[in-house]
Write a protein that holds these residues in place. Structure first.
Motif, PDB file in Angstrom:
ATOM      1  N   ALA A  98       0.673   3.966  -2.983  1.00 10.47           N
ATOM      2  CA  ALA A  98       0.306   5.346  -2.653  1.00 10.47           C
ATOM      3  C   ALA A  98       1.367   6.348  -3.080  1.00 10.47           C
ATOM      4  O   ALA A  98       1.051   7.510  -3.357  1.00 10.47           O
ATOM      5  CB  ALA A  98       0.043   5.470  -1.153  1.00 10.47           C
ATOM      6  N   THR A  99       2.616   5.923  -3.149  1.00 10.50           N
ATOM      7  CA  THR A  99       3.703   6.848  -3.489  1.00 10.50           C
ATOM      8  C   THR A  99       4.156   6.744  -4.942  1.00 10.50           C
ATOM      9  O   THR A  99       4.979   7.544  -5.379  1.00 10.50           O
ATOM     10  CB  THR A  99       4.917   6.613  -2.568  1.00 10.50           C
ATOM     11  OG1 THR A  99       5.364   5.267  -2.710  1.00 10.50           O
ATOM     12  CG2 THR A  99       4.571   6.907  -1.116  1.00 10.50           C
TER      13      THR A  99
ATOM     14  N   CYS B  79       2.678   9.797   1.501  1.00 10.26           N
ATOM     15  CA  CYS B  79       1.897   8.760   2.158  1.00 10.26           C
ATOM     16  C   CYS B  79       2.181   8.861   3.657  1.00 10.26           C
ATOM     17  O   CYS B  79       3.311   9.141   4.048  1.00 10.26           O
ATOM     18  CB  CYS B  79       2.305   7.396   1.603  1.00 10.26           C
ATOM     19  SG  CYS B  79       1.534   5.987   2.394  1.00 10.26           S
TER      20      CYS B  79
ATOM     21  N   SER C 165       0.826  -1.214   0.000  1.00 12.79           N
ATOM     22  CA  SER C 165       0.000   0.000   0.000  1.00 12.79           C
ATOM     23  C   SER C 165       0.865   1.270   0.000  1.00 12.79           C
ATOM     24  O   SER C 165       0.507   2.259  -0.634  1.00 12.79           O
ATOM     25  CB  SER C 165      -0.987   0.001   1.171  1.00 12.79           C
ATOM     26  OG  SER C 165      -0.330   0.119   2.390  1.00 12.79           O
ATOM     27  N   ILE C 166       2.016   1.240   0.672  1.00 16.23           N
ATOM     28  CA  ILE C 166       2.927   2.394   0.657  1.00 16.23           C
ATOM     29  C   ILE C 166       3.475   2.605  -0.753  1.00 16.23           C
ATOM     30  O   ILE C 166       3.492   3.725  -1.271  1.00 16.23           O
ATOM     31  CB  ILE C 166       4.076   2.210   1.673  1.00 16.23           C
ATOM     32  CG1 ILE C 166       3.544   2.296   3.096  1.00 16.23           C
ATOM     33  CG2 ILE C 166       5.183   3.244   1.441  1.00 16.23           C
ATOM     34  CD1 ILE C 166       4.529   1.858   4.161  1.00 16.23           C
TER      35      ILE C 166
ATOM     36  N   ARG D 291       7.686   9.319   0.927  1.00 18.18           N
ATOM     37  CA  ARG D 291       7.548   9.852  -0.429  1.00 18.18           C
ATOM     38  C   ARG D 291       8.761   9.451  -1.244  1.00 18.18           C
ATOM     39  O   ARG D 291       9.866   9.343  -0.722  1.00 18.18           O
ATOM     40  CB  ARG D 291       7.450  11.382  -0.374  1.00 18.18           C
ATOM     41  CG  ARG D 291       7.065  12.001  -1.695  1.00 18.18           C
ATOM     42  CD  ARG D 291       6.833  13.478  -1.534  1.00 18.18           C
ATOM     43  NE  ARG D 291       6.196  14.000  -2.733  1.00 18.18           N
ATOM     44  CZ  ARG D 291       5.936  15.277  -2.916  1.00 18.18           C
ATOM     45  NH1 ARG D 291       6.249  16.162  -1.986  1.00 18.18           N
ATOM     46  NH2 ARG D 291       5.366  15.674  -4.026  1.00 18.18           N
TER      47      ARG D 291
END
Length: 160
Positions: free
Chosen positions: A118-119, A125, A114-115, A151
């Motif tokens: 998201a980035t 994030c 997910s990190i 980020r």
């Protein structure tokens, strides 16, 4: 040097255990997994880590959780690729801590995915990680939530 630091967990553990904020507060990284997804940290029972009530000083409990998730994420994601900082922390003291205390840190696959997702577009994030500090009998002493800033470094962000 940083490349070696995050490539070799035993070196990471050794250097961090000599780092003055850990060394002088009685904090010790006991183990860290080769993939940086698990770590166990102990807080020693020393006269200078106790408060007036003869329990572990709250600042020492907080310090034992301070840089671990950010540094573990560097080990998982790459220090040269990502900017990672502690953004916020919240500690809830549950019970007085006496004796040696232990915290176990875990980073799961779904958190890393997910990190990265998201980035990927260059956005920031703010993942939240939770760690519990326990005494030798396994009783919960405090609950800590750490919010990180993650980020991609500028050179890895997609062109706008």
């Amino acid at each position: 040097m940083r490349n070696l630091f995050f490539r070799h967990p035993f070196l990471f553990r050794w250097v961090m255990n000599l780092w003055p904020p850990f060394l002088f507060t009685g904090v010790k990284i006991v183990t860290i997994s080769p993939d940086f997804r698990y770590a166990r940290v102990d807080l020693k029972w020393r006269p200078w880590t106790r408060n007036i009530n003869n329990t572990q000083f709250g600042g020492s409990l907080y310090a034992m959780t301070d840089p671990l998730y950010a540094l573990m994420l560097f080990g998982c994601l790459g220090w040269d690729r990502y900017l990672i900082w502690d953004k916020k922390a919240d500690i809830e003291y549950i019970a007085p801590g006496k004796g040696r205390l232990t915290a176990e840190f875990h980073i799961e696959d779904d958190q890393l995915h997910s990190i990265k997702a998201a980035t990927a577009s260059g956005e920031k994030c703010f993942p939240v990680f939770t760690v519990n500090v326990r005494d030798r009998e396994g009783n919960l002493v405090c609950h800590v939530e750490r919010t990180l800033y993650v980020r991609l470094r500028h050179r890895y962000r997609p062109a706008s």
